[in-house]
Design an enzyme around this catalytic site. Sequence first.
Site, short mmCIF file in Angstrom:
data_model
loop_
_atom_site.label_atom_id
_atom_site.label_comp_id
_atom_site.label_asym_id
_atom_site.label_seq_id
_atom_site.Cartn_x
_atom_site.Cartn_y
_atom_site.Cartn_z
N ARG A 35 38.12 38.14 44.89
CA ARG A 35 37.44 36.89 45.24
C ARG A 35 36.15 37.14 46.02
NH1 ARG A 35 42.28 32.68 46.88
NH2 ARG A 35 42.78 32.04 44.75
N LYS A 192 60.88 29.77 37.25
CA LYS A 192 61.47 28.44 37.25
C LYS A 192 60.76 27.40 36.40
CE LYS A 192 63.66 28.28 41.75
NZ LYS A 192 63.52 27.67 43.09
N GLY A 345 48.76 34.99 40.09
CA GLY A 345 48.92 36.30 40.72
C GLY A 345 49.68 37.33 39.89
N GLY A 368 46.62 28.18 42.52
CA GLY A 368 47.01 26.76 42.42
C GLY A 368 46.01 25.94 41.63
C1 3PG Z 1 44.64 29.96 46.91
O1 3PG Z 1 44.81 31.09 47.37
O2 3PG Z 1 45.31 29.50 45.95
C2 3PG Z 1 43.52 29.15 47.44
O3 3PG Z 1 42.71 29.89 48.29
C3 3PG Z 1 44.01 27.88 48.09
O4 3PG Z 1 44.73 28.12 49.27
P1 3PG Z 1 45.67 26.98 49.86
O5 3PG Z 1 46.85 26.86 48.94
O6 3PG Z 1 46.05 27.42 51.24
O7 3PG Z 1 44.86 25.70 49.87
#
Ligand code: 3PG
Length: 393
Positions: A35, A192, A345, A368
């Site tokens: 990143r 899941k 991931g 996410g």
């Molecule tokens: C992640 O690693 O998915 C993003 O940086 C968002 O982080 P967060 O879920 O703490 O908002």
Amino acid sequence: SDLCAQGKARNQRVFIRADLNVPQDDAGNITEDTRIRASIPAIRMALDAGAAVMVTSHLGRPTEGEFKPEDSLAPVAKRMAELMGRDVPLVANWVDGVQVAPGQIVLLENCRLNVGEKKNKEELARKMAALCDIFVNDAFGTAHRAEGTTYGIAQFAPIACAGPLLSAEIDALTKALAQPQRPLSAIVAGSKVSTKLTILQSLADKVDQLIVGGGIANTFMLAAGLPIGKSLAEPDLLDAAKAVMAAMKARGAEVPIPTDVVVAKTFAADAPATVKAATDVAADDMILDIGPETAARLAAQLKSAGTIVWNGPVGVFEFAAFENGTKQLAKAIAESSAFSIAGGGDTLAAIAKYGIDKQVGYISTGGGAFLEVLEGKKLPAFDILEQRAAASV
Ligand code: 3PG
């Protein structure tokens, strides 16, 4: 980037929101810096254009207003300085004013330490907007959060636009999901169904083939009437799995159910592995991978796909005895001429393990955020930029 190209960023104060939320070990060493690397093109572009550049990100989920050393972006500043070959000073307590000259860069300390960031309080957003002439959001990984630096500042900054990483991510996702070259295959795997049910339901309306793997596949096998022994599954989601299969079938699309599997009696790297027909799984068997026949069939289908979306390994690929399925599908994606996009991931770990990063069409920096796009949701941080763009024409 257009602003930079047009010379409009010269001597302007540019505030870049990046996602520099990188993993660290207990000693605070960065263990994975993708990143940070991905944030550099936007920064360089602004610097080259002669802007005074401020960059910030969140790191973890700190308590607002309570600074703890482990929440600091200091290790990120250090790595960024190494990657850019120049000093990257870190500025604490920056909300009320930042000193930075044109052609210079500063990294603003973890934005989630500011009171009002998480809940996107207007007072904070207005103060941050006042720091800059141009706000650039390049944080795709945080685009699913409507926070001060991802949403509020974009409302109030004089100019607000998307950076090159955010734009590239959205373009790749649009190419894969909104205007895909067909057939469109998606691999949705993981432990899941419950964590990926919305994704499965959303993709069931779009894809030509929905390949399930891992514990998710076990629940689908159960729904298809197959024995799964003591494999990880969610029996309370059988109806949901059946509904996904029915929705796909109604469109002439399919959820291929494994015809063979690799089983073991225990979940361990050295557990003896046995290939069995899907109909022969015993009561004390645990399914830890798809079988070779299933892997070969799916690999052949992936090779003739037009577009592939990949999220999740189909087996316990960390253990050599149960990696074949994931490895075969990874190879097929690499060999396919389809446009492929991967995210998450575990998926990135599999891509690294099999060395296919150059052959995957696009590897997302989002966790996410990537999943929320697959769920069919809008990303608020991108949405506000579109609203600003629409308002300015
Ligand atoms: C992640 O690693 O998915 C993003 O940086 C968002 O982080 P967060 O879920 O703490 O908002």
